[in-house]
Every structure is written in structure tokens, then in C-alpha cells.
Design a protein around this motif. Structure first.
Motif, PDB file in Angstrom:
ATOM      1  N   TYR A 288       0.810  -1.064   0.001  1.00 12.90           N
ATOM      2  CA  TYR A 288      -0.076   0.004  -0.108  1.00 12.90           C
ATOM      3  C   TYR A 288       0.988   1.204  -0.053  1.00 12.90           C
ATOM      4  CZ  TYR A 288      -3.524  -3.436   1.200  1.00 12.90           C
ATOM      5  OH  TYR A 288      -4.338  -4.720   0.954  1.00 12.90           O
ATOM      6  N   GLY A 289       1.292   1.619   1.094  1.00 13.31           N
ATOM      7  CA  GLY A 289       2.373   2.687   1.249  1.00 13.31           C
ATOM      8  C   GLY A 289       3.225   2.420   2.108  1.00 13.31           C
ATOM      9  N   ASP A 290       3.480   1.154   2.571  1.00 13.29           N
ATOM     10  CA  ASP A 290       4.553   0.872   3.350  1.00 13.29           C
ATOM     11  C   ASP A 290       6.080   0.878   2.784  1.00 13.29           C
ATOM     12  OD1 ASP A 290       4.736  -2.340   2.834  1.00 13.29           O
ATOM     13  OD2 ASP A 290       2.637  -1.524   2.545  1.00 13.29           O
ATOM     14  N   ASP A 291       6.994   0.492   3.613  1.00 19.71           N
ATOM     15  CA  ASP A 291       8.345   0.511   2.787  1.00 19.71           C
ATOM     16  C   ASP A 291       9.245  -0.599   3.577  1.00 19.71           C
ATOM     17  OD1 ASP A 291       8.613   1.804   5.218  1.00 19.71           O
ATOM     18  OD2 ASP A 291      10.433   2.658   4.221  1.00 19.71           O
ATOM     19  N   ASP A 292       8.515  -1.622   4.260  1.00 20.19           N
ATOM     20  CA  ASP A 292       9.314  -2.593   5.047  1.00 20.19           C
ATOM     21  C   ASP A 292       8.920  -3.920   4.815  1.00 20.19           C
ATOM     22  OD1 ASP A 292       9.965  -0.542   6.638  1.00 20.19           O
ATOM     23  OD2 ASP A 292       8.330  -0.468   7.879  1.00 20.19           O
ATOM     24  N   LEU A 293       8.324  -4.139   3.757  1.00 19.61           N
ATOM     25  CA  LEU A 293       8.485  -5.696   3.508  1.00 19.61           C
ATOM     26  C   LEU A 293       9.537  -6.446   2.787  1.00 19.61           C
ATOM     27  CD1 LEU A 293       4.652  -5.838   2.065  1.00 19.61           C
ATOM     28  CD2 LEU A 293       5.273  -6.110   4.295  1.00 19.61           C
ATOM     29  N   ASP A 294       9.626  -7.574   2.910  1.00 19.57           N
ATOM     30  CA  ASP A 294      10.784  -8.509   2.338  1.00 19.57           C
ATOM     31  C   ASP A 294      10.832  -8.215   0.792  1.00 19.57           C
ATOM     32  OD1 ASP A 294      11.070  -9.380   5.063  1.00 19.57           O
ATOM     33  OD2 ASP A 294      11.013 -11.372   4.592  1.00 19.57           O
ATOM     34  N   SER A 295      12.031  -8.131   0.365  1.00 22.22           N
ATOM     35  CA  SER A 295      12.396  -7.646  -1.191  1.00 22.22           C
ATOM     36  C   SER A 295      11.676  -8.899  -1.903  1.00 22.22           C
ATOM     37  CB  SER A 295      13.717  -7.717  -1.216  1.00 22.22           C
ATOM     38  OG  SER A 295      14.388  -6.459  -0.769  1.00 22.22           O
ATOM     39  N   GLY A 296      10.849  -8.389  -2.911  1.00 21.57           N
ATOM     40  CA  GLY A 296      10.262  -9.467  -3.762  1.00 21.57           C
ATOM     41  C   GLY A 296       9.182 -10.245  -3.303  1.00 21.57           C
ATOM     42  N   SER A 297       8.703  -9.989  -2.104  1.00 19.47           N
ATOM     43  CA  SER A 297       7.678 -10.775  -1.585  1.00 19.47           C
ATOM     44  C   SER A 297       6.354 -10.686  -2.014  1.00 19.47           C
ATOM     45  CB  SER A 297       7.556 -10.664   0.163  1.00 19.47           C
ATOM     46  OG  SER A 297       7.442  -9.193   0.277  1.00 19.47           O
ATOM     47  N   ILE A 298       6.070  -9.117  -2.598  1.00 22.84           N
ATOM     48  CA  ILE A 298       4.643  -8.740  -3.054  1.00 22.84           C
ATOM     49  C   ILE A 298       4.742  -8.605  -4.645  1.00 22.84           C
ATOM     50  CG2 ILE A 298       2.925  -6.973  -3.071  1.00 22.84           C
ATOM     51  CD1 ILE A 298       3.077  -8.540  -0.605  1.00 22.84           C
ATOM     52  N   GLN A 299       5.818  -7.855  -5.271  1.00 24.56           N
ATOM     53  CA  GLN A 299       5.836  -7.247  -6.493  1.00 24.56           C
ATOM     54  C   GLN A 299       7.371  -7.741  -7.189  1.00 24.56           C
ATOM     55  OE1 GLN A 299       3.971  -3.662  -7.602  1.00 24.56           O
ATOM     56  NE2 GLN A 299       4.198  -3.377  -5.448  1.00 24.56           N
ATOM     57  N   PRO A 300       7.404  -9.430  -7.181  1.00 26.70           N
ATOM     58  CA  PRO A 300       8.742  -9.749  -7.924  1.00 26.70           C
ATOM     59  C   PRO A 300       8.950  -9.329  -9.405  1.00 26.70           C
ATOM     60  CG  PRO A 300       7.188 -11.570  -7.502  1.00 26.70           C
ATOM     61  CD  PRO A 300       6.587 -10.406  -6.869  1.00 26.70           C
ATOM     62  N   TYR A 301       7.711  -9.110 -10.162  1.00 29.47           N
ATOM     63  CA  TYR A 301       7.860  -8.668 -11.574  1.00 29.47           C
ATOM     64  C   TYR A 301       8.504  -7.279 -11.535  1.00 29.47           C
ATOM     65  CZ  TYR A 301       7.426  -8.289 -16.518  1.00 29.47           C
ATOM     66  OH  TYR A 301       7.399  -8.419 -17.802  1.00 29.47           O
ATOM     67  N   ARG A 302       8.020  -6.594 -10.591  1.00 27.64           N
ATOM     68  CA  ARG A 302       8.357  -5.005 -10.632  1.00 27.64           C
ATOM     69  C   ARG A 302      10.028  -4.885 -10.250  1.00 27.64           C
ATOM     70  NH1 ARG A 302       6.295  -0.553  -6.610  1.00 27.64           N
ATOM     71  NH2 ARG A 302       7.332  -1.728  -5.028  1.00 27.64           N
ATOM     72  N   GLN A 303      10.377  -5.751  -9.195  1.00 27.92           N
ATOM     73  CA  GLN A 303      11.923  -6.032  -8.913  1.00 27.92           C
ATOM     74  C   GLN A 303      12.693  -6.351 -10.122  1.00 27.92           C
ATOM     75  OE1 GLN A 303      13.524  -6.977  -4.945  1.00 27.92           O
ATOM     76  NE2 GLN A 303      14.096  -8.833  -5.926  1.00 27.92           N
ATOM     77  N   PHE A 304      12.000  -7.158 -10.908  1.00 24.06           N
ATOM     78  CA  PHE A 304      12.730  -7.746 -12.229  1.00 24.06           C
ATOM     79  C   PHE A 304      12.875  -6.695 -13.133  1.00 24.06           C
ATOM     80  CE2 PHE A 304      11.893  -9.030 -16.564  1.00 24.06           C
ATOM     81  CZ  PHE A 304      12.922  -9.963 -17.021  1.00 24.06           C
ATOM     82  N   LEU A 305      11.898  -5.811 -13.469  1.00 24.70           N
ATOM     83  CA  LEU A 305      11.728  -4.714 -14.409  1.00 24.70           C
ATOM     84  C   LEU A 305      12.742  -3.822 -14.015  1.00 24.70           C
ATOM     85  CD1 LEU A 305       8.125  -4.524 -15.093  1.00 24.70           C
ATOM     86  CD2 LEU A 305       9.804  -5.544 -16.574  1.00 24.70           C
ATOM     87  N   ILE A 306      13.018  -3.521 -12.784  1.00 21.48           N
ATOM     88  CA  ILE A 306      13.989  -2.465 -12.411  1.00 21.48           C
ATOM     89  C   ILE A 306      15.274  -2.975 -12.727  1.00 21.48           C
ATOM     90  CG2 ILE A 306      15.162  -1.476 -10.337  1.00 21.48           C
ATOM     91  CD1 ILE A 306      12.283  -1.467  -9.191  1.00 21.48           C
ATOM     92  N   PHE A 307      15.494  -4.469 -12.539  1.00 17.08           N
ATOM     93  CA  PHE A 307      17.046  -4.847 -12.862  1.00 17.08           C
ATOM     94  C   PHE A 307      17.102  -4.854 -14.094  1.00 17.08           C
ATOM     95  CE2 PHE A 307      17.819  -5.937  -8.513  1.00 17.08           C
ATOM     96  CZ  PHE A 307      19.294  -5.774  -8.583  1.00 17.08           C
ATOM     97  N   ASN A 308      15.973  -5.147 -15.099  1.00 16.22           N
ATOM     98  CA  ASN A 308      15.978  -5.058 -16.344  1.00 16.22           C
ATOM     99  C   ASN A 308      16.733  -3.705 -17.028  1.00 16.22           C
ATOM    100  OD1 ASN A 308      15.427  -5.756 -19.397  1.00 16.22           O
ATOM    101  ND2 ASN A 308      14.058  -4.082 -19.004  1.00 16.22           N
ATOM    102  N   GLU A 309      16.393  -2.489 -16.152  1.00 14.26           N
ATOM    103  CA  GLU A 309      17.148  -1.289 -16.711  1.00 14.26           C
ATOM    104  C   GLU A 309      18.301  -1.333 -16.372  1.00 14.26           C
ATOM    105  OE1 GLU A 309      15.441   0.989 -18.469  1.00 14.26           O
ATOM    106  OE2 GLU A 309      13.569  -0.277 -18.635  1.00 14.26           O
ATOM    107  N   LEU A 310      18.627  -1.804 -15.025  1.00 15.01           N
ATOM    108  CA  LEU A 310      20.011  -1.840 -14.669  1.00 15.01           C
ATOM    109  C   LEU A 310      21.080  -2.717 -15.529  1.00 15.01           C
ATOM    110  CD1 LEU A 310      19.345  -1.964 -10.743  1.00 15.01           C
ATOM    111  CD2 LEU A 310      19.886  -0.070 -11.918  1.00 15.01           C
TER     112      LEU A 310
END
Length: 432
Positions: A288-310
């Protein structure tokens, strides 16, 4: 010299139970990838080389604005936090550095602290300042802001604290300072937007002057909290404007959980790369608006897309591209060591998956406006299970094939609880 609490011989014994099965899975994936001309050994080396920093404060149980429920055997000081960080690296094989937070991690003798981290094979990266809460004995309060406070005494105190952080970081060998402030307002009309930002920039400029020649200053933005109407550095726009105003050694830091829901973070990353202002990341996840959840636990595809740019930026050899990677999470109901190990591996997973994308094929689809095939090329990388690659990288480095089961089998948490009695008055060592 204090020794780590999970014997390498124990990890090796646990690994040998799975080594034969891992080899079969690794060989099968290697054969599959070879059909597309992908060398699994090159990917395994990339996984082995990948490192992400652990935040010192993340080793303690976090909490909410309502309560914290500390776990057993929590670290009570930075030396015990280092013990846990060493265990995290022993298990994951990809967390060889620690990010300190001051004044929480301030010690009387930084030489002793540096010697201890050296004994664990851990490095120090990115000192973090804390001007979002008053410390014991502090006269000039940060209640109404720090670097942007209307009171000069409060601004001066915040400036000096950041300069102190630079000096402490130099003793540990860090090369950057990360600044996040909770400055802002909770009511319309409470604050003059432009004047507040001007005060922030003037204060930040004083800190910038104190940077050593080989240091960077990373500015972190956050949409809200603790200020819920406006924040001084509320988004990447204000962030990059401040970084451009302050100078070439100042860059933007992206915390994945500090944006409004559904924000296109990967495009923000691309923009920051383009203008040479990407300083690094705080990896976590958000619903929602938090910043504390484990990495990749909710939106792993978004994390992948960020690394796609990197990965794309590295592939194109983008100049001045060397972002710092760090986890930044609060562990409320899990063992912090388990969450940090798991998160580090999930970030590493996103990186390896992004390496699977055929860049030249993707560029061709983009130039031809072939939306379906461009999307399919990305999904092909994301949908590939690279677990055998990550596990093999860990196995070859002497880390754990199965980190969480190995950690639990070691009884580390129960064992360390015997030598870390908790102060009944304490609420824990994490962020609340």
C-alpha cells in the motif's frame, strides 16, 4: 577475535546432503539455456560476484507505530549486529558489506569496530544519518524538521550530525553518506513550500562541502511519513533537482517502498541513469504505502523490471553507472536473519533473470513497435527458474545450498540467546 556462530563444517555437512540433486538440476538448466546460446557458467559467475549490503538496523525486530514484539537473541549493539551480519553472509554468500546508521551504531573506538568487521570479512558501505528523531541530551529539537527547520539551531545540529557521520564513516572505510529526512508538514499552510526547500538545500550544501573527494552523497525521497501532508523530498523530481543543485557528487537514492502505489519505478530508474544521478537502492517491497516488506515478497516482477533497466545500462556501458545496492526492511513477525537472507537472494534472483534477456532481440522488437514480442522477451527471462544457478553459486563459495533450513538446523538463534540477555526495559533493536 570473536568467531561466527555457524561453523563452516556444519554448513558443508548440510550441503553434502543436497549436492548431488543440485548438480542434476544445474545440468538440466544448463542444457536448456544452451539451446538459446546462454552459458550457465557465465551466469553462475555473475551470481557469485553479485553483492548487496545489509543494514545494521535490519538485524533487529522492527515494529509499527503501535508496538514492537522483540524476538530472542536480538543484537544489543553494533558488535552483535555484526555477528548476525556475518551469519547472513555465511548463508547467502552475497552480503559481504554492512551499512551503519548513526548515532545508533556510534562507538568510542572505531578502530576496534573496523578490526571486528575485518575479522568477519565484512566491509562498510554508506553511512546513514538520523535526524528524524531527537537523541538523548539533544537541545535543538527536530520535531518540526531538521535540515529545513525554521530554527537555525536545529538546522546547525542536523548539519553537524551529518558531518560527524562522514568522519565516522571515514574511519570505517565507507565512501558515501545517505541522507533521509522526515521533514515536512501535516497541515495545509503549516509550511512555506519554497522557503522550506531553500533551507534544506542550504543545509545540504554545507554537508556537501564536507564530503571527501572520493565520496558521494545520496539523497533519499519518501512520499509521506512522518509528515503526512507534505515532505521536503517527496519524490524523485525533488530528489534529482536537489542532487543537480548540490553538485556532481550528489545523487539520488531509490527506496522501492517510498513511492505512491503503482508508480512506474523502473522508468524513474531509467531517467536517473540517463542523467547520471542514480546513486543506489534500498531494496524492499510494498503493498500500500509501506516500505518495510521483504524484497520480492509482493511484486517480484517489478523488481525484475528494475533490474532489467540496470542490466541494460551495464550492457550499454552507460558512463558513471555504479549504483550501490542495499536492503532496507523492517521485520515485524519474522526472524530478521531469515528475512535478510531470503531478501538478498531474491534481489540476486532478479539480477540473474534480467541477464537472461536477449538485449539485441529486445531492441529489435522495440524499434519495430512489436509490443507483444518485446513483452514476451522480458517474460521469458522472468519466468525462468534460476534457483539452481543461485544455489550453485552459494555452494561453490561455501555458503548454504538451502540457507533457511541450514540456519534453522544450526539453532543459531537459540544459542545466541544464551549470551544476549535482553534488557526488560528494551523494546528491540530494529526500527519502529
Amino acid at each position: 577475535m570473536t568467531m561466527t556462530k555457524i561453523d563452516s563444517a556444519f554448513v558443508k555437512a548440510q550441503n553434502e546432503k543436497e549436492a548431488a540433486f543440485l548438480q542434476r538440476d544445474f545440468d538440466a538448466l544448463g542444457e536448456k539455456l544452451s539451446r538459446d546460446g546462454i552459458d550457465i557458467e557465465a551466469l553462475t559467475k555473475a551470481a557469485s560476484d553479485f553483492q548487496i549490503a545489509v543494514p545494521s538496523w535490519g538485524t533487529g525486530t522492527g515494529g509499527t507505530r503501535f508496538a514492537r514484539f522483540p524476538g530472542i537473541g536480538e543484537p544489543r549493539n553494533i558488535f552483535e549486529k555484526l555477528e548476525d551480519c556475518a551469519v547472513i553472509n555465511e548463508l547467502s554468500g552475497c552480503t559481504d558489506s554492512v551499512s551503519p546508521h548513526f548515532p545508533w551504531d556510534k562507538v568510542d573506538d572505531f578502530t576496534e569496530l573496523k578490526q571486528r568487521s575485518d575479522s568477519y570479512g565484512l566491509k562498510w558501505v554508506s553511512a546513514n544519518s538520523n535526524t528524524f528523531q531527537d537523541q538523548p541530551g539533544q537541545v535543538a529539537s527536530f520535531k518540526y524538521g531538521s535540515l529545513s527547520n525554521t530554527e537555525k539551531a536545529s538546522r546547525d545540529a542536523a548539519i553537524q550530525h551529518n558531518i560527524d557521520c562522514i568522519q565516522w564513516g571515514e574511519q570505517l572505510g565507507t565512501k558515501s553518506l545517505t541522507i533521509w529526512v522526515g521533514d515536512g508538514s501535516n497541515h495545509p499552510g503549516q509550511q512555506h513550500f519554497q522557503r522550506a526547500f531553500e533551507r534544506y538545500l542550504d543545509s545540504a550544501a554545507e554537508i556537501y562541502k564536507a564530503l571527501p573527494a572520493d565520496w558521494e552523497m545520496h539523497l533519499e525521497h519518501k512520499m509521506f511519513e512522518p509528515a503526512f501532508y507534505s515532505t521536503i523530498i517527496q519524490d524523485w523530481g525533488s530528489n534529482i533537482l536537489a542532487a543537480m543543485q548540490l553538485g556532481p557528487k550528489c545523487k539520488s537514492l531509490v527506496d522501492l517502498g517510498h513511492h505512491a502505489p503503482n508508480t512506474n519505478i523502473e522508468m524513474i530508474v531509467a531517467r536517473l541513469i540517463q542523467f547520471k544521478k542514480l546513486g543506489g537502492f534500498h531494496f524492499n517491497d510494498s503493498k500500500y504505502g509501506d516500505d518495510d516488506l521483504d524484497s520480492g515478497s509482493i511484486q517480484p516482477y517489478r523488481q525484475f523490471l528494475i533490474f532489467n533497466e540496470l542490466v541494460d545500462a551495464a550492457y550499454r556501458k552507460e558512463p558513471e553507472f555504479d549504483p550501490a545496492y542495499m536492503l532496507d526492511q523492517s521485520h515485524n513477525v519474522t526472524d530478521p536473519i531469515e528475512s535478510l537472507v531470503n531478501s538478498a537472494i531474491e534481489v540476486q534472483r532478479s539480477y540473474i533473470k534480467a541477464l537472461l534477456v536477449n538485449r539485441e532481440a529486445l531492441y529489435g522488437y522495440q524499434d519495430a513497435n512489436d509490443a507483444m514480442m518485446a513483452s514476451t522477451e522480458l517474460k521469458k527471462g522472468f519466468n525462468t527458474d534460476v534457483s539452481p544457478i543461485l544455489a550453485m553459486a552459494r555452494y561453490r563459495k561455501g555458503a548454504a545450498i538451502s540457507p533457511i533450513p541450514t540456519y534453522r538446523a544450526s539453532n543459531y538463534r537459540k544459542n545466541v540467546d544464551k549470551v544476549r540477555p535482553r534488557d526488560p526495559k528494551a523494546t528491540g533493536s530494529g526500527i519502529i
